[in-house]
Motif scaffolding. Structure first.
Motif, PDB file in Angstrom:
ATOM      1  N   LEU A 157       0.282  -0.992   0.096  1.00 44.39           N
ATOM      2  CA  LEU A 157       0.047  -0.406  -0.081  1.00 44.39           C
ATOM      3  C   LEU A 157       0.812   1.327   0.614  1.00 44.39           C
ATOM      4  CD1 LEU A 157      -3.013  -1.314   2.391  1.00 44.39           C
ATOM      5  CD2 LEU A 157      -3.503  -1.427   0.620  1.00 44.39           C
ATOM      6  N   ILE A 158       1.517   1.262   0.458  1.00 38.58           N
ATOM      7  CA  ILE A 158       2.883   2.666   0.872  1.00 38.58           C
ATOM      8  C   ILE A 158       3.088   3.299  -0.146  1.00 38.58           C
ATOM      9  CG2 ILE A 158       4.269   3.264   1.891  1.00 38.58           C
ATOM     10  CD1 ILE A 158       4.085   1.989   4.402  1.00 38.58           C
ATOM     11  N   VAL A 159       3.751   2.074  -1.320  1.00 33.35           N
ATOM     12  CA  VAL A 159       4.659   2.240  -2.468  1.00 33.35           C
ATOM     13  C   VAL A 159       3.694   2.937  -3.550  1.00 33.35           C
ATOM     14  CG1 VAL A 159       5.801   0.984  -4.367  1.00 33.35           C
ATOM     15  CG2 VAL A 159       6.574   0.146  -1.798  1.00 33.35           C
ATOM     16  N   PRO A 160       2.441   1.993  -3.500  1.00 34.03           N
ATOM     17  CA  PRO A 160       1.252   3.121  -4.944  1.00 34.03           C
ATOM     18  C   PRO A 160       1.247   3.791  -4.618  1.00 34.03           C
ATOM     19  CG  PRO A 160       1.125   0.098  -4.576  1.00 34.03           C
ATOM     20  CD  PRO A 160       1.910   0.792  -3.068  1.00 34.03           C
ATOM     21  N   TYR A 161       1.011   3.995  -2.741  1.00 37.22           N
ATOM     22  CA  TYR A 161       0.345   5.572  -2.257  1.00 37.22           C
ATOM     23  C   TYR A 161       1.489   6.998  -2.757  1.00 37.22           C
ATOM     24  CZ  TYR A 161      -3.053   2.645   0.130  1.00 37.22           C
ATOM     25  OH  TYR A 161      -4.863   2.006   0.303  1.00 37.22           O
ATOM     26  N   THR A 162       2.542   6.060  -2.052  1.00 35.47           N
ATOM     27  CA  THR A 162       3.722   7.522  -2.592  1.00 35.47           C
ATOM     28  C   THR A 162       3.765   7.587  -3.572  1.00 35.47           C
ATOM     29  OG1 THR A 162       4.999   6.392  -0.955  1.00 35.47           O
ATOM     30  CG2 THR A 162       5.828   7.818  -2.381  1.00 35.47           C
ATOM     31  N   ALA A 163       3.549   6.634  -4.722  1.00 36.13           N
ATOM     32  CA  ALA A 163       3.468   7.067  -6.598  1.00 36.13           C
ATOM     33  C   ALA A 163       2.924   7.484  -6.597  1.00 36.13           C
ATOM     34  CB  ALA A 163       3.871   5.299  -6.700  1.00 36.13           C
ATOM     35  N   MET A 164       1.384   7.521  -6.436  1.00 43.22           N
ATOM     36  CA  MET A 164       0.382   8.014  -6.846  1.00 43.22           C
ATOM     37  C   MET A 164       0.369   9.881  -6.649  1.00 43.22           C
ATOM     38  SD  MET A 164      -2.231   5.623  -7.103  1.00 43.22           S
ATOM     39  CE  MET A 164      -2.827   5.613  -4.762  1.00 43.22           C
ATOM     40  N   ASN A 165       0.898   9.692  -5.533  1.00 42.10           N
ATOM     41  CA  ASN A 165       0.886  11.556  -4.281  1.00 42.10           C
ATOM     42  C   ASN A 165       2.281  11.864  -5.028  1.00 42.10           C
ATOM     43  OD1 ASN A 165      -1.803  11.245  -3.630  1.00 42.10           O
ATOM     44  ND2 ASN A 165      -1.036   9.463  -2.337  1.00 42.10           N
ATOM     45  N   VAL A 166       3.694  11.451  -5.262  1.00 38.25           N
ATOM     46  CA  VAL A 166       4.494  11.950  -5.634  1.00 38.25           C
ATOM     47  C   VAL A 166       4.202  13.484  -6.872  1.00 38.25           C
ATOM     48  CG1 VAL A 166       6.818  12.422  -6.367  1.00 38.25           C
ATOM     49  CG2 VAL A 166       6.305  10.903  -4.492  1.00 38.25           C
ATOM     50  N   PRO A 167       3.991  13.037  -7.770  1.00 40.99           N
ATOM     51  CA  PRO A 167       3.385  14.089  -8.709  1.00 40.99           C
ATOM     52  C   PRO A 167       2.917  15.636  -8.021  1.00 40.99           C
ATOM     53  CG  PRO A 167       2.977  11.592  -9.814  1.00 40.99           C
ATOM     54  CD  PRO A 167       3.101  11.738  -8.203  1.00 40.99           C
ATOM     55  N   LEU A 168       1.524  15.506  -7.120  1.00 39.10           N
ATOM     56  CA  LEU A 168       1.386  16.104  -7.216  1.00 39.10           C
ATOM     57  C   LEU A 168       2.076  16.940  -5.773  1.00 39.10           C
ATOM     58  CD1 LEU A 168      -1.779  17.986  -6.317  1.00 39.10           C
ATOM     59  CD2 LEU A 168      -2.378  16.356  -4.563  1.00 39.10           C
ATOM     60  N   THR A 169       2.759  17.003  -5.021  1.00 37.89           N
ATOM     61  CA  THR A 169       3.778  17.570  -4.104  1.00 37.89           C
ATOM     62  C   THR A 169       4.784  18.012  -4.991  1.00 37.89           C
ATOM     63  OG1 THR A 169       3.710  15.501  -2.638  1.00 37.89           O
ATOM     64  CG2 THR A 169       5.077  16.679  -2.827  1.00 37.89           C
ATOM     65  N   ILE A 170       5.007  17.389  -6.289  1.00 38.43           N
ATOM     66  CA  ILE A 170       6.621  18.396  -7.227  1.00 38.43           C
ATOM     67  C   ILE A 170       5.308  19.491  -7.445  1.00 38.43           C
ATOM     68  CG2 ILE A 170       7.292  17.695  -9.710  1.00 38.43           C
ATOM     69  CD1 ILE A 170       8.348  15.209  -8.961  1.00 38.43           C
ATOM     70  N   LEU A 171       4.583  19.492  -7.879  1.00 35.50           N
ATOM     71  CA  LEU A 171       3.333  20.419  -8.469  1.00 35.50           C
ATOM     72  C   LEU A 171       3.632  21.731  -7.532  1.00 35.50           C
ATOM     73  CD1 LEU A 171       0.858  19.214 -11.061  1.00 35.50           C
ATOM     74  CD2 LEU A 171       3.005  20.061 -11.244  1.00 35.50           C
ATOM     75  N   VAL A 172       2.944  21.346  -6.276  1.00 42.27           N
ATOM     76  CA  VAL A 172       2.676  22.509  -5.636  1.00 42.27           C
ATOM     77  C   VAL A 172       3.789  23.256  -4.505  1.00 42.27           C
ATOM     78  CG1 VAL A 172       1.435  22.315  -3.154  1.00 42.27           C
ATOM     79  CG2 VAL A 172       0.491  21.424  -4.964  1.00 42.27           C
ATOM     80  N   MET A 173       4.802  21.944  -4.486  1.00 38.74           N
ATOM     81  CA  MET A 173       6.084  22.987  -3.859  1.00 38.74           C
ATOM     82  C   MET A 173       7.223  23.435  -5.221  1.00 38.74           C
ATOM     83  SD  MET A 173       6.345  21.893  -0.872  1.00 38.74           S
ATOM     84  CE  MET A 173       7.590  22.392  -0.788  1.00 38.74           C
ATOM     85  N   ARG A 174       6.765  22.801  -6.508  1.00 39.05           N
ATOM     86  CA  ARG A 174       7.038  23.672  -7.463  1.00 39.05           C
ATOM     87  C   ARG A 174       6.609  25.523  -7.707  1.00 39.05           C
ATOM     88  NH1 ARG A 174       6.075  24.740 -12.446  1.00 39.05           N
ATOM     89  NH2 ARG A 174       7.441  25.056 -14.335  1.00 39.05           N
ATOM     90  N   SER A 175       6.079  25.264  -7.493  1.00 37.86           N
ATOM     91  CA  SER A 175       4.666  26.478  -7.236  1.00 37.86           C
ATOM     92  C   SER A 175       5.998  27.511  -6.119  1.00 37.86           C
ATOM     93  CB  SER A 175       3.343  26.696  -7.111  1.00 37.86           C
ATOM     94  OG  SER A 175       2.722  25.956  -8.214  1.00 37.86           O
ATOM     95  N   PHE A 176       5.844  26.735  -4.582  1.00 40.96           N
ATOM     96  CA  PHE A 176       6.399  27.751  -3.955  1.00 40.96           C
ATOM     97  C   PHE A 176       7.589  27.840  -4.047  1.00 40.96           C
ATOM     98  CE2 PHE A 176       2.720  26.780  -1.093  1.00 40.96           C
ATOM     99  CZ  PHE A 176       2.897  27.428  -0.450  1.00 40.96           C
ATOM    100  N   PHE A 177       8.652  27.432  -4.750  1.00 42.40           N
ATOM    101  CA  PHE A 177      10.074  27.761  -5.040  1.00 42.40           C
ATOM    102  C   PHE A 177      10.300  28.830  -6.149  1.00 42.40           C
ATOM    103  CE2 PHE A 177      10.665  23.012  -3.252  1.00 42.40           C
ATOM    104  CZ  PHE A 177      11.328  23.252  -1.817  1.00 42.40           C
ATOM    105  N   GLN A 178       9.293  28.818  -7.176  1.00 39.20           N
ATOM    106  CA  GLN A 178       9.042  29.509  -7.625  1.00 39.20           C
ATOM    107  C   GLN A 178       9.140  31.148  -7.616  1.00 39.20           C
ATOM    108  OE1 GLN A 178       6.893  28.048 -11.175  1.00 39.20           O
ATOM    109  NE2 GLN A 178       8.624  27.458 -12.133  1.00 39.20           N
TER     110      GLN A 178
END
Length: 294
Positions: A157-178
């Motif tokens: 469960l941990i591996v699929p949940y992480t893989a599914m939610n990492v893209p959302l983390t990238i998009l949100v954090m990228r906006s903040f870093f910019q």
């Protein structure tokens, strides 16, 4: 002599109808209607959890019971290890959330600051993965779990949940870093900080709202996921909250325990409500700030 000027024909006395605040009243009615529409199912579930079995099965429906009971809450903890189910869900959700933040934050910084070849292609892939319906991955994940022997293992469960939610983390954090000024990074480099040190000690403390926002969204998604948890985990002691609620049974084959299911739903939702209330300001700040620049 006093000169009397004729009244301006365009100036008309304001009528009582135009001064009546129709817009404010309609807006208030609309807000109340939306709140009732949104909270009515939740209120119904909460009230059902406190109803007696006679009121639950009564015809016509008893909307606001006069007899309240805690028997359904006692039942779910007495008949099933419900506390253990909550701990299982908490472990899976917290672990996947931490992994998403640990993996997604450096990737977001790299996409926001570094000149990478094919950066637009990578961002397009991340966006597509975010919008992809994960139910289509079910059969493939099932074969992987069988081949690797991860059945009845929290890693399934941990591996699929992480893989599914990492893209959302990238998009949100990228906006903040910019949005962060580059002068901070230049000053940190002058002071001798490495990229990892600057990210950990300077930039990440400034992006706490984004970390809280993405963390809570990831936590909620992992806490509420049902299909993967139902299929990959079959051992009773390792089941999560959604599966445990769906598999609650009555004292007989033909009985549907509506009261117990309502109580289990309320108990399973309380940790999410507490989490959102504790970090409410951070969530609002993270959503509004992250939407400024994309």
């Amino acid at each position: 002599m006093t000169t009397i000027t004729p009244a301006d024909p365009q100036v008309q006395p304001q009528s009582k109808e135009s001064s009546f605040p129709w817009r404010k009243i309609l807006f208030a009615i609309a807000v109340v209607a939306i709140v009732i529409f949104s909270l009515a199912p939740i209120l119904w579930q909460v009230l059902t959890s406190f109803k007696t079995n006679e009121d639950i099965s009564a015809v016509p429906n008893v909307y606001f019971p006069t007899r309240l009971t805690l028997q359904h809450y006692i039942e779910i903890f007495a008949r099933r290890p419900f506390l253990n189910y909550m701990l299982n869900s908490a472990f899976v959700a917290i672990t996947s959330t931490l992994l998403c933040l640990l993996l997604g934050t450096p990737a977001a910084y790299a996409l926001a600051r570094l000149r990478l070849p094919g950066e637009r292609i990578v961002l397009a892939i991340v966006l597509v993965v975010t919008l992809f319906p994960y139910i289509l991955l079910f059969l493939g994940l099932l074969e992987i779990v069988r081949a690797t022997g991860l059945a009845n293992n929290f890693l399934a469960l941990i591996v699929p949940y992480t893989a599914m939610n990492v893209p959302l983390t990238i998009l949100v954090m990228r906006s903040f870093f910019q949005q962060l000024p580059r002068d901070l990074e230049d000053s940190a480099k002058v002071d001798g900080y490495t990229t990892w040190g600057m990210l950990a000690k300077i930039l990440m403390p400034m992006t706490v709202p984004a970390l809280v926002t993405t963390g809570i969204l990831t936590f909620i998604a992992a806490w509420n996921e049902f299909l993967f948890a139902l299929t990959f985990i079959t051992r009773e002691s390792m089941k999560t909250i959604p599966v445990a609620v769906a598999q609650l049974s009555g004292s007989s084959v033909f009985e549907i325990p509506y009261g117990a299911q309502a109580a289990a739903t309320v108990v399973g939702t309380i940790p999410l409500v507490i989490l959102v209330l504790l970090f409410q300001r951070r969530i609002v700040q993270g959503l509004t700030s992250g939407a400024v620049k994309g």
